[in-house]
Design a protein around this motif. Structure first.
Motif, mmCIF file in Angstrom:
data_model
loop_
_atom_site.group_PDB
_atom_site.id
_atom_site.type_symbol
_atom_site.label_atom_id
_atom_site.label_comp_id
_atom_site.label_asym_id
_atom_site.label_seq_id
_atom_site.Cartn_x
_atom_site.Cartn_y
_atom_site.Cartn_z
ATOM 1 N N GLY A 90 -51.782 -73.646 4.790
ATOM 2 C CA GLY A 90 -52.039 -72.670 3.742
ATOM 3 C C GLY A 90 -52.739 -71.429 4.254
ATOM 4 N N LEU A 91 -52.926 -71.349 5.572
ATOM 5 C CA LEU A 91 -53.695 -70.266 6.168
ATOM 6 C C LEU A 91 -52.795 -69.177 6.742
ATOM 7 N N PRO A 92 -53.328 -67.955 6.873
ATOM 8 C CA PRO A 92 -52.563 -66.928 7.572
ATOM 9 C C PRO A 92 -52.490 -67.223 9.069
ATOM 10 N N GLU A 93 -51.524 -66.599 9.712
ATOM 11 C CA GLU A 93 -51.289 -66.766 11.145
ATOM 12 C C GLU A 93 -50.727 -68.154 11.441
ATOM 13 N N THR A 94 -50.527 -68.418 12.723
ATOM 14 C CA THR A 94 -49.962 -69.702 13.154
ATOM 15 C C THR A 94 -51.043 -70.524 13.832
ATOM 16 N N HIS A 95 -51.104 -71.797 13.521
ATOM 17 C CA HIS A 95 -52.167 -72.657 14.045
ATOM 18 C C HIS A 95 -51.569 -73.835 14.808
ATOM 19 N N THR A 96 -50.627 -73.508 15.676
ATOM 20 C CA THR A 96 -49.914 -74.540 16.444
ATOM 21 C C THR A 96 -50.862 -75.332 17.335
ATOM 22 N N GLU A 97 -51.769 -74.647 18.021
ATOM 23 C CA GLU A 97 -52.671 -75.327 18.947
ATOM 24 C C GLU A 97 -53.612 -76.268 18.206
ATOM 25 N N GLU A 98 -54.143 -75.804 17.089
ATOM 26 C CA GLU A 98 -55.049 -76.660 16.322
ATOM 27 C C GLU A 98 -54.317 -77.897 15.800
ATOM 28 N N ARG A 99 -53.088 -77.701 15.316
ATOM 29 C CA ARG A 99 -52.328 -78.842 14.806
ATOM 30 C C ARG A 99 -52.023 -79.846 15.912
ATOM 31 N N ALA A 100 -51.683 -79.338 17.094
ATOM 32 C CA ALA A 100 -51.401 -80.233 18.215
ATOM 33 C C ALA A 100 -52.637 -81.042 18.577
ATOM 34 N N ALA A 101 -53.802 -80.392 18.571
ATOM 35 C CA ALA A 101 -55.048 -81.090 18.889
ATOM 36 C C ALA A 101 -55.368 -82.141 17.829
ATOM 37 N N ILE A 102 -55.139 -81.792 16.566
ATOM 38 C CA ILE A 102 -55.401 -82.745 15.484
ATOM 39 C C ILE A 102 -54.477 -83.947 15.602
ATOM 40 N N ARG A 103 -53.211 -83.696 15.886
ATOM 41 C CA ARG A 103 -52.260 -84.797 16.050
ATOM 42 C C ARG A 103 -52.682 -85.720 17.196
ATOM 43 N N LYS A 104 -53.163 -85.131 18.261
ATOM 44 C CA LYS A 104 -53.593 -85.927 19.416
ATOM 45 C C LYS A 104 -54.777 -86.812 19.043
ATOM 46 N N LEU A 105 -55.730 -86.245 18.321
ATOM 47 C CA LEU A 105 -56.900 -87.020 17.906
ATOM 48 C C LEU A 105 -56.511 -88.130 16.929
ATOM 49 N N ILE A 106 -55.606 -87.821 16.003
ATOM 50 C CA ILE A 106 -55.148 -88.844 15.058
ATOM 51 C C ILE A 106 -54.453 -89.978 15.798
ATOM 52 N N ALA A 107 -53.661 -89.623 16.814
ATOM 53 C CA ALA A 107 -52.956 -90.646 17.600
ATOM 54 C C ALA A 107 -53.941 -91.555 18.327
ATOM 55 N N LEU A 108 -55.020 -90.972 18.849
ATOM 56 C CA LEU A 108 -56.031 -91.774 19.541
ATOM 57 C C LEU A 108 -56.725 -92.728 18.577
ATOM 58 N N ILE A 109 -57.030 -92.229 17.390
ATOM 59 C CA ILE A 109 -57.666 -93.073 16.380
ATOM 60 C C ILE A 109 -56.711 -94.185 15.956
ATOM 61 N N LYS A 110 -55.441 -93.830 15.816
ATOM 62 C CA LYS A 110 -54.439 -94.818 15.420
ATOM 63 C C LYS A 110 -54.352 -95.939 16.458
ATOM 64 N N GLN A 111 -54.412 -95.590 17.731
ATOM 65 C CA GLN A 111 -54.370 -96.595 18.785
ATOM 66 C C GLN A 111 -55.567 -97.534 18.699
ATOM 67 N N ALA A 112 -56.731 -96.957 18.409
ATOM 68 C CA ALA A 112 -57.931 -97.778 18.279
ATOM 69 C C ALA A 112 -57.826 -98.729 17.094
ATOM 70 N N VAL A 113 -57.272 -98.235 15.996
ATOM 71 C CA VAL A 113 -57.106 -99.070 14.809
ATOM 72 C C VAL A 113 -56.107 -100.191 15.087
ATOM 73 N N LYS A 114 -55.051 -99.869 15.817
ATOM 74 C CA LYS A 114 -54.056 -100.893 16.167
ATOM 75 C C LYS A 114 -54.679 -101.998 17.021
ATOM 76 N N ARG A 115 -55.512 -101.581 17.960
ATOM 77 C CA ARG A 115 -56.171 -102.585 18.804
ATOM 78 C C ARG A 115 -57.061 -103.476 17.960
ATOM 79 N N ALA A 116 -57.735 -102.878 16.997
ATOM 80 C CA ALA A 116 -58.619 -103.660 16.127
ATOM 81 C C ALA A 116 -57.828 -104.617 15.251
ATOM 82 N N ALA A 117 -56.599 -104.198 14.881
ATOM 83 C CA ALA A 117 -55.766 -105.054 14.036
ATOM 84 C C ALA A 117 -55.241 -106.254 14.800
ATOM 85 N N GLY A 118 -55.180 -106.131 16.132
ATOM 86 C CA GLY A 118 -54.715 -107.245 16.953
ATOM 87 C C GLY A 118 -53.266 -107.586 16.695
#
Length: 228
Positions: A90-118
């Motif tokens: 919803g913001l002006p300009e393009t935020h490709t780098e921020e989105r890529a960083a957010i996706r990377k962090l979400i993926a890391l958290i997802k991996q941790a949650v998967k490990r916890a789920a066993g």
């Protein structure tokens, strides 16, 4: 009137651009005033600056997250990251780098949650379903009209949904239909039909808008839009 719209506007300016001299929003068509455009651009810019501050703070929080952080903290961080990702559209300009960083962090958290789920198959399936739903949601946000409609402070009121959809690209219309339920789609079709009947009666060329209406009706299993 020529207005200084920006090349990559935020959600407020985007909606003013939809409305500017657009007969689907008002008859006779109304011009957006320069002062209203300036106010929207300033508000969009201020929101972007706040996003950048929040993004940096969120990344720092993720970096400093201890290995033994509880699930409540981890999942809370994930939800905050997802909200930031949504907000970026919803913001002006393009935020490709921020989105890529957010996706990377979400993926890391997802991996941790998967490990916890066993090896729990039910937990694994729930995580897979959640990931699929998130990816669909993120892909729909790529369409500006969807991003504007889903924003908690959407600039598009209920009475402006039909003209917004009828003025959108075909890709945007298809994406909007995916976020509406059957009842909402039926209401949208009814509003769109009435709107186009009214504007056609005033001599407005509604050929392009009818193609959008046809797409809405096709989604409801109706093959032919009324022609007047």
């Amino acid at each position: 009137m020529e207005l200084p719209f920006t090349h990559k506007p935020g959600r407020r300016e985007r909606h003013l651009r939809r409305r500017h001299e657009n007969p689907l929003f008002a008859w006779p068509p109304q011009e957006i005033q320069p002062e209203d455009l300036l106010e929207a651009q300033q508000a969009d810019h201020e929101e972007m600056e706040a996003f950048r501050r929040d993004f940096r703070a969120l990344v720092q929080k993720a970096v400093e997250l201890p290995p033994d952080a509880g699930s409540e903290i981890v999942l809370g961080l994930k939800e905050s990251l997802e909200r930031q990702y949504e907000q970026s559209f919803g913001l002006p300009e393009t935020h490709t780098e921020e989105r890529a960083a957010i996706r990377k962090l979400i993926a890391l958290i997802k991996q941790a949650v998967k490990r916890a789920a066993g090896v729990d198959p039910l937990a694994g399936q729930e995580l897979a379903d959640e990931e699929e739903a998130r990816e669909i949601h993120f892909s729909l946000l790529e369409q500006p009209l969807v991003a504007d409609l889903l924003h908690p402070e959407s600039p598009i009121g209920p009475d402006q949904l039909a003209p917004s959809v009828l003025s959108a690209s075909l890709d945007e219309v298809a994406a909007v239909l995916r976020i509406l339920d059957a009842v909402q789609c039926t209401e949208l079709a009814d509003q769109a039909i009435r709107l186009l009947e009214d504007r056609a009666a005033h001599g407005v060329d509604v050929a392009a808008a009818r193609r959008r209406l046809d797409l809405i009706l096709a989604g409801l299993g109706i093959t032919n839009a009324p022609r007047h």
